[in-house]
Motif scaffolding. Structure first.
Motif, PDB file in Angstrom:
ATOM      1  N   GLU A  56       0.823  -1.207   0.000  1.00 20.63           N
ATOM      2  CA  GLU A  56       0.000   0.000   0.000  1.00 20.63           C
ATOM      3  C   GLU A  56       0.858   1.257   0.000  1.00 20.63           C
ATOM      4  OE1 GLU A  56      -0.596  -2.378   2.600  1.00 20.63           O
ATOM      5  OE2 GLU A  56      -2.054  -3.390   1.335  1.00 20.63           O
ATOM      6  N   VAL A  57       2.002   1.185   0.683  1.00 22.03           N
ATOM      7  CA  VAL A  57       2.855   2.360   0.821  1.00 22.03           C
ATOM      8  C   VAL A  57       3.579   2.680  -0.482  1.00 22.03           C
ATOM      9  CG1 VAL A  57       4.899   3.290   1.994  1.00 22.03           C
ATOM     10  CG2 VAL A  57       3.161   2.048   3.303  1.00 22.03           C
ATOM     11  N   LEU A  58       4.155   1.682  -1.125  1.00 14.25           N
ATOM     12  CA  LEU A  58       4.991   1.931  -2.308  1.00 14.25           C
ATOM     13  C   LEU A  58       4.266   2.705  -3.402  1.00 14.25           C
ATOM     14  CD1 LEU A  58       7.746   1.654  -3.584  1.00 14.25           C
ATOM     15  CD2 LEU A  58       7.006  -0.546  -4.532  1.00 14.25           C
ATOM     16  N   PRO A  59       3.065   2.325  -3.812  1.00 10.59           N
ATOM     17  CA  PRO A  59       2.398   3.104  -4.861  1.00 10.59           C
ATOM     18  C   PRO A  59       2.122   4.552  -4.452  1.00 10.59           C
ATOM     19  CG  PRO A  59       1.273   1.001  -4.536  1.00 10.59           C
ATOM     20  CD  PRO A  59       2.293   1.139  -3.438  1.00 10.59           C
ATOM     21  N   ALA A  60       1.811   4.747  -3.174  1.00 10.73           N
ATOM     22  CA  ALA A  60       1.476   6.099  -2.704  1.00 10.73           C
ATOM     23  C   ALA A  60       2.692   7.016  -2.678  1.00 10.73           C
ATOM     24  CB  ALA A  60       0.838   6.040  -1.315  1.00 10.73           C
ATOM     25  N   VAL A  61       3.887   6.457  -2.474  1.00 16.46           N
ATOM     26  CA  VAL A  61       5.089   7.295  -2.418  1.00 16.46           C
ATOM     27  C   VAL A  61       5.873   7.287  -3.720  1.00 16.46           C
ATOM     28  CG1 VAL A  61       5.279   7.131   0.088  1.00 16.46           C
ATOM     29  CG2 VAL A  61       6.534   5.504  -1.335  1.00 16.46           C
ATOM     30  N   ALA A  62       5.721   6.236  -4.543  1.00 21.19           N
ATOM     31  CA  ALA A  62       6.455   6.166  -5.813  1.00 21.19           C
ATOM     32  C   ALA A  62       5.880   7.142  -6.834  1.00 21.19           C
ATOM     33  CB  ALA A  62       6.421   4.744  -6.365  1.00 21.19           C
ATOM     34  N   GLN A  63       4.568   7.282  -6.854  1.00 20.47           N
ATOM     35  CA  GLN A  63       3.896   8.224  -7.735  1.00 20.47           C
ATOM     36  C   GLN A  63       2.831   8.943  -6.915  1.00 20.47           C
ATOM     37  OE1 GLN A  63       2.724   5.541 -10.988  1.00 20.47           O
ATOM     38  NE2 GLN A  63       4.211   6.648 -12.255  1.00 20.47           N
ATOM     39  N   PRO A  64       3.283   9.868  -6.062  1.00 22.81           N
ATOM     40  CA  PRO A  64       2.331  10.477  -5.122  1.00 22.81           C
ATOM     41  C   PRO A  64       1.307  11.377  -5.797  1.00 22.81           C
ATOM     42  CG  PRO A  64       4.480  11.537  -4.967  1.00 22.81           C
ATOM     43  CD  PRO A  64       4.636  10.380  -5.908  1.00 22.81           C
ATOM     44  N   THR A  65       0.097  11.228  -5.330  1.00 22.94           N
ATOM     45  CA  THR A  65      -0.988  12.137  -5.674  1.00 22.94           C
ATOM     46  C   THR A  65      -1.640  12.519  -4.350  1.00 22.94           C
ATOM     47  OG1 THR A  65      -2.666  10.409  -5.861  1.00 22.94           O
ATOM     48  CG2 THR A  65      -1.423  10.966  -7.881  1.00 22.94           C
ATOM     49  N   LEU A  66      -2.322  13.630  -4.333  1.00 24.11           N
ATOM     50  CA  LEU A  66      -2.997  14.043  -3.108  1.00 24.11           C
ATOM     51  C   LEU A  66      -3.979  12.967  -2.651  1.00 24.11           C
ATOM     52  CD1 LEU A  66      -3.541  16.113  -0.902  1.00 24.11           C
ATOM     53  CD2 LEU A  66      -5.160  17.228  -2.464  1.00 24.11           C
ATOM     54  N   GLY A  67      -4.746  12.443  -3.568  1.00 23.25           N
ATOM     55  CA  GLY A  67      -5.721  11.408  -3.215  1.00 23.25           C
ATOM     56  C   GLY A  67      -5.056  10.135  -2.719  1.00 23.25           C
ATOM     57  N   GLY A  68      -3.968   9.736  -3.357  1.00 22.69           N
ATOM     58  CA  GLY A  68      -3.265   8.517  -2.944  1.00 22.69           C
ATOM     59  C   GLY A  68      -2.652   8.646  -1.561  1.00 22.69           C
ATOM     60  N   VAL A  69      -2.031   9.782  -1.292  1.00 24.39           N
ATOM     61  CA  VAL A  69      -1.445  10.008   0.033  1.00 24.39           C
ATOM     62  C   VAL A  69      -2.553  10.122   1.081  1.00 24.39           C
ATOM     63  CG1 VAL A  69      -0.063  11.593   1.430  1.00 24.39           C
ATOM     64  CG2 VAL A  69       0.677  11.017  -0.889  1.00 24.39           C
ATOM     65  N   ARG A  70      -3.632  10.803   0.748  1.00 28.11           N
ATOM     66  CA  ARG A  70      -4.774  10.911   1.663  1.00 28.11           C
ATOM     67  C   ARG A  70      -5.330   9.531   2.001  1.00 28.11           C
ATOM     68  NH1 ARG A  70      -8.986  13.012  -1.440  1.00 28.11           N
ATOM     69  NH2 ARG A  70      -9.353  10.835  -1.870  1.00 28.11           N
ATOM     70  N   ASP A  71      -5.477   8.707   0.985  1.00 24.71           N
ATOM     71  CA  ASP A  71      -6.008   7.362   1.218  1.00 24.71           C
ATOM     72  C   ASP A  71      -5.057   6.534   2.077  1.00 24.71           C
ATOM     73  OD1 ASP A  71      -8.199   8.075  -0.296  1.00 24.71           O
ATOM     74  OD2 ASP A  71      -7.527   6.992  -2.093  1.00 24.71           O
ATOM     75  N   LEU A  72      -3.753   6.637   1.825  1.00 21.23           N
ATOM     76  CA  LEU A  72      -2.784   5.894   2.627  1.00 21.23           C
ATOM     77  C   LEU A  72      -2.818   6.350   4.080  1.00 21.23           C
ATOM     78  CD1 LEU A  72      -0.418   3.928   2.972  1.00 21.23           C
ATOM     79  CD2 LEU A  72       1.110   5.824   2.346  1.00 21.23           C
ATOM     80  N   LEU A  73      -2.790   7.660   4.295  1.00 19.36           N
ATOM     81  CA  LEU A  73      -2.793   8.179   5.664  1.00 19.36           C
ATOM     82  C   LEU A  73      -4.128   7.948   6.364  1.00 19.36           C
ATOM     83  CD1 LEU A  73      -0.761  11.478   5.203  1.00 19.36           C
ATOM     84  CD2 LEU A  73       0.023   9.288   6.118  1.00 19.36           C
ATOM     85  N   GLY A  74      -5.157   7.645   5.591  1.00 14.74           N
ATOM     86  CA  GLY A  74      -6.473   7.354   6.160  1.00 14.74           C
ATOM     87  C   GLY A  74      -6.604   5.932   6.685  1.00 14.74           C
ATOM     88  N   THR A  75      -5.559   5.130   6.493  1.00 15.62           N
ATOM     89  CA  THR A  75      -5.561   3.771   7.043  1.00 15.62           C
ATOM     90  C   THR A  75      -4.800   3.769   8.360  1.00 15.62           C
ATOM     91  OG1 THR A  75      -3.473   3.071   6.009  1.00 15.62           O
ATOM     92  CG2 THR A  75      -5.502   2.825   4.685  1.00 15.62           C
ATOM     93  N   ALA A  76      -5.054   2.767   9.181  1.00 15.21           N
ATOM     94  CA  ALA A  76      -4.332   2.662  10.460  1.00 15.21           C
ATOM     95  C   ALA A  76      -2.833   2.507  10.214  1.00 15.21           C
ATOM     96  CB  ALA A  76      -4.870   1.490  11.273  1.00 15.21           C
ATOM     97  N   ASP A  77      -2.461   1.645   9.273  1.00 12.20           N
ATOM     98  CA  ASP A  77      -1.032   1.445   8.986  1.00 12.20           C
ATOM     99  C   ASP A  77      -0.393   2.722   8.450  1.00 12.20           C
ATOM    100  OD1 ASP A  77      -1.017  -1.225   9.773  1.00 12.20           O
ATOM    101  OD2 ASP A  77      -1.413  -1.973   7.742  1.00 12.20           O
ATOM    102  N   GLY A  78      -1.079   3.392   7.559  1.00 12.76           N
ATOM    103  CA  GLY A  78      -0.540   4.626   6.987  1.00 12.76           C
ATOM    104  C   GLY A  78      -0.404   5.732   8.009  1.00 12.76           C
ATOM    105  N   ALA A  79      -1.414   5.890   8.851  1.00 12.68           N
ATOM    106  CA  ALA A  79      -1.363   6.929   9.879  1.00 12.68           C
ATOM    107  C   ALA A  79      -0.270   6.631  10.901  1.00 12.68           C
ATOM    108  CB  ALA A  79      -2.717   7.061  10.573  1.00 12.68           C
ATOM    109  N   ALA A  80      -0.133   5.379  11.310  1.00 16.54           N
ATOM    110  CA  ALA A  80       0.905   5.015  12.278  1.00 16.54           C
ATOM    111  C   ALA A  80       2.291   5.203  11.679  1.00 16.54           C
ATOM    112  CB  ALA A  80       0.707   3.575  12.747  1.00 16.54           C
ATOM    113  N   ALA A  81       2.466   4.831  10.406  1.00 14.97           N
ATOM    114  CA  ALA A  81       3.760   5.031   9.747  1.00 14.97           C
ATOM    115  C   ALA A  81       4.042   6.518   9.590  1.00 14.97           C
ATOM    116  CB  ALA A  81       3.782   4.336   8.382  1.00 14.97           C
TER     117      ALA A  81
END
Length: 142
Positions: A56-81
């Motif tokens: 989940e992390v790699l796609p969000a950081v390899a080609q970041p978009t506002l929506g992709g980063v928002r979606d990642l940070l909206g998960t427990a794993d993303g927010a904790a990371a």
């Protein structure tokens, strides 16, 4: 596991912050803060969290978009990371500011609120420190 790692992330960094803010002149504070390895505990937590959610992390950081980063940070794993990332980098910046302030002999009472601001709102703490440090030259030995 994610909730536990989130919960301990600040706890593993807090002792270092306490030393720099509450005991800035103690010889052990300078020795301990002098090592860049003080950021290792939150970095290990970050690594564990990212490894557990790598797909989940790699796609969000390899080609970041506002929506992709928002979606990642909206998960427990993303927010904790993200939290572990903030804590590690804020501690590294706070460590640098602490060490630099000792070289410039910036009063500890001035540094304490700056370090606190760095804990709470890292980039703003860095900005304030960068402004303050312009008023204090590095002290050189006679």
């Amino acid at each position: 596991m994610t909730g536990f790692l989130f919960s301990i992330t600040f706890l593993v960094a807090a002792p270092f912050w306490a030393l720099m803010i509450l005991l800035p002149h103690w010889s052990w504070t300078r020795r301990i803060a002098g090592s860049p390895w003080i950021v290792l505990p939150p970095l290990l937590i970050y690594g564990a969290l990212v490894a557990g959610a790598f797909t989940e992390v790699l796609p969000a950081v390899a080609q970041p978009t506002l929506g992709g980063v928002r979606d990642l940070l909206g998960t427990a794993d993303g927010a904790a990371a993200g939290w572990a990332h903030f804590i590690a980098f804020d501690l590294f910046v706070g460590r640098w500011a602490y060490l630099d302030s000792r070289e410039r002999e910036i009063p500890a009472l001035l540094m304490a609120p700056i370090l606190l601001l760095t804990i709470l709102l890292g980039p703003l703490g860095l900005l304030v420190y960068l402004l303050v440090r312009t008023r204090f030259a590095v002290k050189t030995a006679p």
